[in-house]
Design an enzyme around this catalytic site. Structure first.
Site, PDB file in Angstrom:
ATOM      1  N   GLU A  15       0.847  -1.190   0.000  1.00  0.00           N
ATOM      2  CA  GLU A  15       0.000   0.000   0.000  1.00  0.00           C
ATOM      3  C   GLU A  15       0.884   1.241   0.000  1.00  0.00           C
ATOM      4  OE1 GLU A  15      -3.552   0.024   2.230  1.00  0.00           O
ATOM      5  OE2 GLU A  15      -3.447  -2.103   2.699  1.00  0.00           O
TER       6      GLU A  15
HETATM    7  C1  LIG Z   1      -5.220 -10.133   7.768  1.00  0.00           C
HETATM    8  C2  LIG Z   1      -4.175  -9.042   7.654  1.00  0.00           C
HETATM    9  C3  LIG Z   1      -4.162  -8.220   6.549  1.00  0.00           C
HETATM   10  C4  LIG Z   1      -3.196  -7.241   6.416  1.00  0.00           C
HETATM   11  N1  LIG Z   1      -3.137  -6.522   5.263  1.00  0.00           N
HETATM   12  C5  LIG Z   1      -2.085  -5.703   5.043  1.00  0.00           C
HETATM   13  C6  LIG Z   1      -1.841  -5.188   3.759  1.00  0.00           C
HETATM   14  O1  LIG Z   1      -2.548  -5.524   2.799  1.00  0.00           O
HETATM   15  N2  LIG Z   1      -0.802  -4.339   3.585  1.00  0.00           N
HETATM   16  C7  LIG Z   1       0.026  -3.996   4.626  1.00  0.00           C
HETATM   17  O2  LIG Z   1       0.968  -3.213   4.433  1.00  0.00           O
HETATM   18  N3  LIG Z   1      -0.161  -4.524   5.869  1.00  0.00           N
HETATM   19  C8  LIG Z   1      -1.172  -5.374   6.074  1.00  0.00           C
HETATM   20  N4  LIG Z   1      -1.319  -5.981   7.293  1.00  0.00           N
HETATM   21  C9  LIG Z   1      -0.456  -5.551   8.405  1.00  0.00           C
HETATM   22  C10 LIG Z   1       0.938  -6.167   8.368  1.00  0.00           C
HETATM   23  O3  LIG Z   1       0.853  -7.539   8.118  1.00  0.00           O
HETATM   24  C11 LIG Z   1       1.596  -5.919   9.718  1.00  0.00           C
HETATM   25  O4  LIG Z   1       1.595  -4.525   9.991  1.00  0.00           O
HETATM   26  C12 LIG Z   1       3.037  -6.395   9.823  1.00  0.00           C
HETATM   27  O5  LIG Z   1       3.240  -7.625   9.167  1.00  0.00           O
HETATM   28  C13 LIG Z   1       3.388  -6.510  11.299  1.00  0.00           C
HETATM   29  O6  LIG Z   1       4.730  -6.905  11.488  1.00  0.00           O
HETATM   30  P1  LIG Z   1       5.323  -6.903  12.976  1.00  0.00           P
HETATM   31  O7  LIG Z   1       6.708  -7.392  12.913  1.00  0.00           O
HETATM   32  O8  LIG Z   1       5.069  -5.591  13.603  1.00  0.00           O
HETATM   33  O9  LIG Z   1       4.397  -7.918  13.785  1.00  0.00           O
HETATM   34  P2  LIG Z   1       4.217  -9.514  13.636  1.00  0.00           P
HETATM   35  O10 LIG Z   1       4.216  -9.886  12.212  1.00  0.00           O
HETATM   36  O11 LIG Z   1       3.026  -9.841  14.455  1.00  0.00           O
HETATM   37  O12 LIG Z   1       5.537 -10.086  14.305  1.00  0.00           O
HETATM   38  C14 LIG Z   1       5.643 -10.308  15.685  1.00  0.00           C
HETATM   39  C15 LIG Z   1       6.068 -11.739  15.908  1.00  0.00           C
HETATM   40  O13 LIG Z   1       6.129 -11.973  17.310  1.00  0.00           O
HETATM   41  C16 LIG Z   1       5.689 -13.284  17.565  1.00  0.00           C
HETATM   42  N5  LIG Z   1       5.287 -13.352  18.973  1.00  0.00           N
HETATM   43  C17 LIG Z   1       4.192 -12.847  19.569  1.00  0.00           C
HETATM   44  N6  LIG Z   1       4.207 -13.111  20.886  1.00  0.00           N
HETATM   45  C18 LIG Z   1       5.345 -13.785  21.137  1.00  0.00           C
HETATM   46  C19 LIG Z   1       5.932 -14.341  22.310  1.00  0.00           C
HETATM   47  N7  LIG Z   1       5.330 -14.246  23.491  1.00  0.00           N
HETATM   48  N8  LIG Z   1       7.108 -14.990  22.197  1.00  0.00           N
HETATM   49  C20 LIG Z   1       7.741 -15.106  20.999  1.00  0.00           C
HETATM   50  N9  LIG Z   1       7.230 -14.591  19.859  1.00  0.00           N
HETATM   51  C21 LIG Z   1       6.044 -13.944  19.928  1.00  0.00           C
HETATM   52  C22 LIG Z   1       4.562 -13.500  16.585  1.00  0.00           C
HETATM   53  O14 LIG Z   1       4.348 -14.878  16.348  1.00  0.00           O
HETATM   54  C23 LIG Z   1       5.083 -12.755  15.350  1.00  0.00           C
HETATM   55  O15 LIG Z   1       5.772 -13.631  14.472  1.00  0.00           O
HETATM   56  C24 LIG Z   1      -2.249  -7.020   7.437  1.00  0.00           C
HETATM   57  C25 LIG Z   1      -2.248  -7.853   8.550  1.00  0.00           C
HETATM   58  C26 LIG Z   1      -3.164  -8.889   8.640  1.00  0.00           C
HETATM   59  C27 LIG Z   1      -3.074  -9.842   9.791  1.00  0.00           C
END
Ligand SMILES: Cc1cc2nc3c(=O)[nH]c(=O)nc-3n(C[C@H](O)[C@H](O)[C@H](O)COP(=O)(O)OP(=O)(O)OC[C@H]3O[C@@H](n4cnc5c(N)ncnc54)[C@H](O)[C@@H]3O)c2cc1C
Ligand SMILES: *[C@@H]1O[C@H](CO)[C@@H](O)[C@H](O)[C@H]1NC(C)=O
Ligand SMILES: *[C@@H]1O[C@H](CO)[C@@H](O)[C@H](O)[C@H]1NC(C)=O
Ligand SMILES: *[C@@H]1O[C@H](CO)[C@@H](O)[C@H](O)[C@H]1NC(C)=O
Length: 491
Positions: free
Chosen positions: A87
């Site tokens: 996006e």
């Molecule tokens: C259905 C859906 C649709 C989306 N659509 C879009 C889109 O089209 N375009 C876009 O840009 N974004 C989209 N997003 C948002 C995007 O996916 C997220 O903003 C981004 O991937 C988040 O990355 P992160 O590293 O912040 O979090 P996460 O990907 O959640 O990474 C955190 C990690 O920590 C792990 N974790 C959690 N608790 C613990 C624990 N206690 N111990 C060890 N590990 C743990 C989790 O398993 C995870 O792997 C979407 C998300 C979803 C779910």
């Protein structure tokens, strides 16, 4: 200052003592535990590694890398149950994820929503007359422009934030007829996963993702998965095999962090399987939804101001339901990919996409629901959801619509490692409180899309947040500047 000096002294004494036992070089290198191998954790690790901090361990609760960017097999196809779009494309600045997607040559499809007025279905079936629907879209467009104007003037006059709904009230144009609600749902809920009633006007209009990176959206449909972008970052500093899997022993899957003990001298992280990890610092990337639960027990507790800021923010729920049919019964060709279903219940299976371009001949539809509907659907058996959807489809296209042969309903909200899909900025959280979510507490650092300065909720937000949070830690380690003042209240 005195306290800081003492902390530094203790650090030196400890490292010297360890240095005698082991090798001096290894001991002097600070160690960091990263909780979570999603985009932000992987990105933080890369930034640390680039800065020479390679003594890291990444603990991931699930058995995959990529977190909320995750592909799944559905009826022989690879579909995205998490993030699907890049996006913010074709703007003044380059979206870093778009750059990666192009380097990897991932298959993407431009999402064209321009023809929705010709593809809006009435509750009992049949399309709305194009001119009638177009008029409703035009009213919604001018209402959105009015809301943006209000947002700009609130910011200029340093007034308090209001909800998107409040701005609609100011124009005396609150969407209320079913078609108005469907368009409103498409304009806001489809993007933020929450209704205009709760979403902050000031922090979403205009949205930095679109104003900085561009208005265009590209849907990723590639057998390698959107998660390839996470692997792209990971492989730049973690060892991998010829099949492209990450084999680096510093990444530990199936490690559920349950406790983080932190003190002036370091951190001790305990996982559900009883393992104990020690390090100088920890970087927590779990979602804001997870932080709002007690999955991870911080010892001592995080300060009250931090807990309040975290608990005030919102984790939205956005559910992408994939359906497979024996044959296609929907219009196809240019300008038909997206269609709306209008129902008296706002957000009842409103947003549809036929994936003929992405998965030719596979006869797959995607319908999106959010918020309360998502929570409801996660708690009922899939066959009930399927029955609801079949009824909607038969309303739209007639009673001869064939039964879906497969259905996929991701359940991110029930998953204790996610507790939702992406953060949404609610009314009532100031920039000051938002910054409090990210600010480190002693040796505990925070990253994740919900800590992104401008792009919370997005893949690029997670990527950039990883870099920013790592930079804060690097600054602390290298210059001993470990306090991070945040903007004063009310600015
Ligand atoms: C259905 C859906 C649709 C989306 N659509 C879009 C889109 O089209 N375009 C876009 O840009 N974004 C989209 N997003 C948002 C995007 O996916 C997220 O903003 C981004 O991937 C988040 O990355 P992160 O590293 O912040 O979090 P996460 O990907 O959640 O990474 C955190 C990690 O920590 C792990 N974790 C959690 N608790 C613990 C624990 N206690 N111990 C060890 N590990 C743990 C989790 O398993 C995870 O792997 C979407 C998300 C979803 C779910
Ligand atoms: C928004 O502001 C612009 C610039 O001031 C103005 O031209 C436009 O008419 C306004 N739009 C609405 C819908 O109020
Ligand atoms: C669809 O549009 C593209 C480009 O706009 C064009 O090349 C193609 O021929 C069109 N296809 C149909 C079926 O009209
Ligand atoms: C818009 O959608 C209608 C109905 O599906 C379709 O017939 C028409 O060709 C589309 N128009 C454009 C310009 O794509």
């Amino acid at each position: 200052m005195v306290a800081l000096e003492r902390e530094k002294m203790v650090f030196l004494v400890v490292t010297l003592a360890i240095g005698i036992h082991f090798t001096a070089t290894a001991a002097l290198e600070p160690s960091v535990i990263i909780v979570g191998a999603g985009m932000s954790g992987i990105s933080a690790g890369k930034r640390l590694s680039d800065a020479g901090i390679k003594n890291i361990v990444i603990l991931e609760a699930t058995n995959w890398i990529g977190g909320r960017i995750h592909k799944q097999n559905f009826a022989g196809l690879s579909v995205e149950i998490g993030a699907n779009w890049v996006e913010g494309v074709h703007g003044e600045q380059m979206n870093p994820i778009w750059e990666m997607v192009n380097k990897l040559n991932l298959k993407t499809f431009f999402s064209n929503y321009d023809n929705l007025s010709s593809n809006t279905y009435q509750q009992a079936g049949g399309l709305y007359k194009e001119s009638f629907a177009q008029q409703a879209f035009d009213v919604a467009d001018s209402l959105a422009e009015f809301s943006r104007n209000i947002s700009t003037s609130l910011t200029a006059s340093r007034e308090e934030d209001i909800s998107i709904l409040a701005s609609q009230r100011l124009k005396n144009l609150v969407p209320s007829a079913p078609i108005e609600m469907a368009i409103d749902y498409y304009n806001y809920d489809y993007e933020f996963a929450e209704p205009p009633r709760v979403t902050s006007l000031q922090n979403t209009e205009p949205l930095p993702t679109f104003s900085n990176f561009g208005e265009d959206l590209y849907f990723v449909a590639d057998p390698r998965g959107y998660e390839s972008v996470v692997y792209y970052v990971a492989k730049q500093y973690l060892t991998s095999n010829s099949a492209g899997q990450i084999t680096d022993s510093r990444v530990k899957l199936n490690k559920v962090v349950r406790e983080i003990r932190h003190s002036q001298s370091g951190v001790i992280v305990k996982t559900e399987d009883g393992a104990v990890f020690r390090a100088d610092y920890v970087m927590v990337s779990a979602s804001i939804g997870v932080l709002q639960t007690n999955l991870i027990n911080f010892q001592p507790d995080l300060p009250h101001w931090k807990i309040l800021a975290m608990y005030q923010f919102d984790m939205g729920v956005y559910t992408k339901i994939f359906l497979k049919f024996p044959y296609k019964f929907w219009p196809s060709g240019n300008g038909t990919e997206f269609f709306l279903y209008v129902h008296e219940k706002r957000g009842y299976y409103t947003i549809w996409q036929q994936l003929e371009r992405e998965y030719p001949g596979a006869n797959v539809l995607l319908v999106t629901v959010t918020d309360d509907e998502s929570r409801r659907i996660e708690q009922q058996p899939d066959y009930e959801t399927k029955a609801e959807i079949m009824e909607v489809l038969r309303n739209m296209f007639g009673k001869n619509v064939p039964e879906a042969t497969d259905i996929l309903i991701p359940k991110w909200w029930s998953n204790r490692f996610y507790k939702g899909t992406f953060s949404n900025w609610p009314i009532g959280v100031s920039r000051y409180e938002y910054d409090q979510i990210r600010v480190p507490v002693g040796r505990v650092y925070f990253t994740g899309e919900h800590t992104s300065e401008h792009y919370n909720g997005y893949v690029h937000g997670a990527y950039l947040a990883g870099i920013d949070s790592a930079n804060m830690l690097i600054r602390c380690i290298k210059t001993n500047f470990c306090k991070f003042p945040i903007a004063a209240k009310g600015t």
